[in-house]
Design an enzyme around this catalytic site. Structure first.
Site, mmCIF file in Angstrom:
data_model
loop_
_atom_site.group_PDB
_atom_site.id
_atom_site.type_symbol
_atom_site.label_atom_id
_atom_site.label_comp_id
_atom_site.label_asym_id
_atom_site.label_seq_id
_atom_site.Cartn_x
_atom_site.Cartn_y
_atom_site.Cartn_z
ATOM 1 N N ASP A 1 7.530 2.726 -3.065
ATOM 2 C CA ASP A 1 7.756 3.807 -2.108
ATOM 3 C C ASP A 1 9.225 3.911 -1.691
ATOM 4 O OD1 ASP A 1 7.636 1.382 -0.723
ATOM 5 O OD2 ASP A 1 6.279 2.099 0.843
ATOM 6 N N ASP B 1 4.374 3.562 6.111
ATOM 7 C CA ASP B 1 3.772 3.317 7.417
ATOM 8 C C ASP B 1 4.770 2.772 8.428
ATOM 9 O OD1 ASP B 1 3.988 0.715 6.075
ATOM 10 O OD2 ASP B 1 2.887 -0.046 7.816
ATOM 11 N N LYS C 1 17.418 3.625 0.034
ATOM 12 C CA LYS C 1 18.428 3.539 1.106
ATOM 13 C C LYS C 1 19.532 2.606 0.633
ATOM 14 C CE LYS C 1 15.153 3.425 5.037
ATOM 15 N NZ LYS C 1 14.688 2.502 6.097
ATOM 16 N N LYS D 1 0.817 -1.188 0.000
ATOM 17 C CA LYS D 1 0.000 0.000 0.000
ATOM 18 C C LYS D 1 0.860 1.250 0.000
ATOM 19 C CE LYS D 1 -2.680 -2.383 3.455
ATOM 20 N NZ LYS D 1 -3.162 -2.290 4.852
ATOM 21 N N GLY D 2 2.143 1.081 0.271
ATOM 22 C CA GLY D 2 3.029 2.225 0.512
ATOM 23 C C GLY D 2 3.150 3.210 -0.639
ATOM 24 N N ASP E 1 14.936 -0.841 0.286
ATOM 25 C CA ASP E 1 15.721 -1.060 1.488
ATOM 26 C C ASP E 1 16.723 -2.176 1.177
ATOM 27 O OD1 ASP E 1 15.751 -0.491 4.514
ATOM 28 O OD2 ASP E 1 15.358 -2.636 4.523
ATOM 29 N N PHE F 1 14.485 4.827 9.686
ATOM 30 C CA PHE F 1 13.140 4.356 9.381
ATOM 31 C C PHE F 1 12.227 5.562 9.222
ATOM 32 C CE2 PHE F 1 9.007 2.431 9.900
ATOM 33 C CZ PHE F 1 9.153 1.298 9.102
ATOM 34 N N VAL F 2 11.611 5.673 8.036
ATOM 35 C CA VAL F 2 10.803 6.852 7.732
ATOM 36 C C VAL F 2 9.332 6.491 7.529
ATOM 37 C CG1 VAL F 2 12.695 8.207 6.747
ATOM 38 C CG2 VAL F 2 11.406 6.653 5.275
#
Ligand code: IMP
Ligand code: MG
Length: 183
Positions: A103, A162, A134, A45-46, A106, A155-156
């Protein structure tokens, strides 16, 4: 107004808007042409907020679709496995120039898995666009085609991202106060 759980704003609304405009220009240029069938693939959903803003600024014809994958639990660390929760099902896959809209990258596991998966399914082409990257967190070698911002290992949340399903509606990207999460 800054949410009480946010330590600092990493990327402001104005900076997000400028980056989305820049990405939309690059993508519109690269996907111009009669022979292209651009399908923006929102990774739920990000990516909902980013994709909504990006598609409004694109000047080429496009279709949209969605997939949902899960690799994270409720915490801030990836489980390492990628599971498809909602698949991409359409009859014209071999005509589609898919642009995966993500989104954040990582470890790189989600996008490298999805690239292989969609290629195996037979799409005409597949590229990736991520709002945030990142690079210092990579476990799997992966380089996206379009990047909004490279960010440090923090962590954003916000602008779709979310923590345990919260903070997605914040209009900026911010860093959570450490006391908000437990792991
Ligand atoms: P990867 O497979 O490790 O590259 O993870 C990508 C996914 O992890 C993203 O689509 C996000 O859902 C989630 N993720 C990674 N870092 C963050 C973060 O800082 N905040 C929120 N979600 C994150
Ligand atoms: Mg997520």
């Amino acid at each position: 107004m800054i949410n009480k759980d946010i330590d600092k704003v990493l990327i402001s609304e104005g900076e997000l808007d400028a980056a989305v405009s820049r990405l939309a220009e690059e993508i519109s240029r690269d996907y111009a042409g009669e022979d292209k069938k651009l399908v923006l693939l929102c990774i739920l959903k990000g990516s909902i907020v980013f994709m909504g803003d990006l598609m409004k600024k694109l000047t080429v014809p496009l279709e949209i679709d969605c997939m949902r994958v899960s690799s994270y639990g409720a915490g801030t660390q990836s489980s390492g496995n990628v599971n498809i929760v909602l698949d991409l099902i359409r009859p014209d896959l071999e005509e589609c120039d898919v642009l995966i809209v993500e989104d954040i990258i990582d470890s790189g596991r989600t996008l490298s898995y999805l690239m292989k998966y969609l290629t195996h399914k037979g799409v005409k082409s597949v590229r990736t666009c991520t709002l945030l990257d990142k690079p210092s967190r990579r476990v799997v070698d992966f380089t996206p085609d379009y990047v909004g911002f490279e960010i440090p290992d923090e962590f954003v949340v916000g602008y779709g991202l979310d923590y345990a399903e919260r903070y997605r509606a914040l209009p900026y990207v911010g860093v959570l106060k450490p006391e908000v999460y437990s792991d």
